[in-house]
Design a protein around this motif. Structure first.
Motif, PDB file in Angstrom:
ATOM      1  N   ALA A  49      49.272  33.125  51.465  1.00 28.68           N
ATOM      2  CA  ALA A  49      48.071  32.319  51.211  1.00 28.68           C
ATOM      3  C   ALA A  49      48.029  31.715  49.797  1.00 28.68           C
ATOM      4  N   PRO A  50      48.340  32.467  48.744  1.00 27.70           N
ATOM      5  CA  PRO A  50      48.308  31.830  47.421  1.00 27.70           C
ATOM      6  C   PRO A  50      49.296  30.675  47.286  1.00 27.70           C
ATOM      7  N   PHE A  51      50.418  30.734  47.969  1.00 28.85           N
ATOM      8  CA  PHE A  51      51.390  29.650  47.906  1.00 28.85           C
ATOM      9  C   PHE A  51      50.853  28.392  48.587  1.00 28.85           C
ATOM     10  N   VAL A  52      50.034  28.564  49.626  1.00 24.07           N
ATOM     11  CA  VAL A  52      49.428  27.416  50.297  1.00 24.07           C
ATOM     12  C   VAL A  52      48.362  26.791  49.405  1.00 24.07           C
ATOM     13  N   PHE A  53      47.520  27.634  48.815  1.00 19.50           N
ATOM     14  CA  PHE A  53      46.404  27.114  48.026  1.00 19.50           C
ATOM     15  C   PHE A  53      46.821  26.596  46.653  1.00 19.50           C
ATOM     16  N   ALA A  54      47.949  27.047  46.152  1.00 18.03           N
ATOM     17  CA  ALA A  54      48.378  26.631  44.810  1.00 18.03           C
ATOM     18  C   ALA A  54      49.154  25.315  44.813  1.00 18.03           C
ATOM     19  N   ALA A 112      44.591  45.215  40.890  1.00 19.22           N
ATOM     20  CA  ALA A 112      45.444  45.709  39.799  1.00 19.22           C
ATOM     21  C   ALA A 112      46.868  45.193  39.933  1.00 19.22           C
ATOM     22  N   SER A 113      47.354  45.036  41.140  1.00 21.26           N
ATOM     23  CA  SER A 113      48.726  44.554  41.308  1.00 21.26           C
ATOM     24  C   SER A 113      48.858  43.083  40.916  1.00 21.26           C
ATOM     25  N   TRP A 114      47.762  42.357  40.885  1.00 21.63           N
ATOM     26  CA  TRP A 114      47.805  40.980  40.406  1.00 21.63           C
ATOM     27  C   TRP A 114      48.068  40.921  38.913  1.00 21.63           C
ATOM     28  N   LEU A 115      47.937  42.038  38.217  1.00 21.27           N
ATOM     29  CA  LEU A 115      48.237  42.051  36.783  1.00 21.27           C
ATOM     30  C   LEU A 115      49.710  41.753  36.505  1.00 21.27           C
ATOM     31  N   PHE A 120      54.833  37.826  34.569  1.00 19.08           N
ATOM     32  CA  PHE A 120      55.876  37.262  35.432  1.00 19.08           C
ATOM     33  C   PHE A 120      55.473  36.008  36.205  1.00 19.08           C
ATOM     34  N   GLY A 121      54.230  35.579  36.138  1.00 20.50           N
ATOM     35  CA  GLY A 121      53.794  34.374  36.841  1.00 20.50           C
ATOM     36  C   GLY A 121      53.043  34.698  38.129  1.00 20.50           C
ATOM     37  N   TRP A 122      52.285  33.698  38.583  1.00 20.56           N
ATOM     38  CA  TRP A 122      51.441  33.921  39.746  1.00 20.56           C
ATOM     39  C   TRP A 122      52.238  34.166  41.021  1.00 20.56           C
ATOM     40  N   GLN A 123      53.441  33.595  41.119  1.00 16.69           N
ATOM     41  CA  GLN A 123      54.249  33.802  42.319  1.00 16.69           C
ATOM     42  C   GLN A 123      54.601  35.281  42.474  1.00 16.69           C
ATOM     43  N   THR A 124      55.014  35.904  41.366  1.00 20.22           N
ATOM     44  CA  THR A 124      55.331  37.335  41.406  1.00 20.22           C
ATOM     45  C   THR A 124      54.073  38.144  41.692  1.00 20.22           C
ATOM     46  N   VAL A 127      53.353  38.007  45.437  1.00 19.26           N
ATOM     47  CA  VAL A 127      54.275  38.823  46.231  1.00 19.26           C
ATOM     48  C   VAL A 127      53.991  40.316  46.028  1.00 19.26           C
ATOM     49  N   VAL A 128      53.851  40.723  44.777  1.00 18.30           N
ATOM     50  CA  VAL A 128      53.601  42.151  44.494  1.00 18.30           C
ATOM     51  C   VAL A 128      52.273  42.599  45.081  1.00 18.30           C
ATOM     52  N   SER A 129      51.218  41.791  44.901  1.00 18.54           N
ATOM     53  CA  SER A 129      49.911  42.196  45.427  1.00 18.54           C
ATOM     54  C   SER A 129      49.922  42.256  46.950  1.00 18.54           C
ATOM     55  N   GLY A 130      50.611  41.318  47.598  1.00 16.75           N
ATOM     56  CA  GLY A 130      50.707  41.359  49.059  1.00 16.75           C
ATOM     57  C   GLY A 130      51.482  42.563  49.553  1.00 16.75           C
TER      58      GLY A 130
END
Length: 151
Positions: A49-54, A112-115, A120-124, A127-130
């Protein structure tokens, strides 16, 4: 409808009511496919989803993936809800606090995983948060299922 002044009939009716209520709120195990399906579909939806919205013009396959994963994620929950329209988590559910705590933990882990996006950037971060959320949803669903089986 018959009316009786016999207290034993009222006591028997109250006993039947209590048994029916206990059966309605008793935990039932979800199907065996539910924990992995919940974790995998949730992870895919939260990663993609973030890749679609970004992006201004995301690829059609990516948009379709988000829609399919999101709809399937909701469908999995709908299929696992107990039949008959009984509330999923009534006030007197024996594991209500644990389940609410599990939802809180999932939100905290996801946030917290979005930290990881900071260094490392929003892409990482996406992926990590998902992956973290999907793994936790799988773990938590399997734990709830095992608890219901033991009950």
């Amino acid at each position: 409808m018959s009316v009786s002044d016999d207290p034993s009939a009222a006591a028997a009716a109250l006993g039947v009511y209590r048994q029916a209520r206990a059966a309605a709120v008793a935990p039932r195990p979800t199907p065996a496919w539910y924990p992995p399906a919940r974790g995998i579909l949730g992870g895919i939806a939260y990663i993609a989803a973030p890749f679609v919205f970004a992006t201004d013009h995301p690829a059609i396959w990516l948009r379709a993936l988000v829609i399919v994963a999101g709809v399937a994620f909701i469908a999995v929950h709908t299929a696992a809800v107990r039949p008959g329209g009984v509330l999923v988590m009534p006030k007197d559910h024996p594991y209500r606090k644990e389940r609410l705590r599990g939802h809180l933990v999932s939100m905290l882990l996801w946030g917290a995983s979005w930290l990881t996006a900071v260094p490392f950037g929003w892409q990482t971060g996406a992926v990590v948060s998902g992956l973290v959320l999907g793994g936790y949803l799988w773990f938590d669903s399997a734990r709830e299922r095992a608890r219901a089986i033991r009950a």
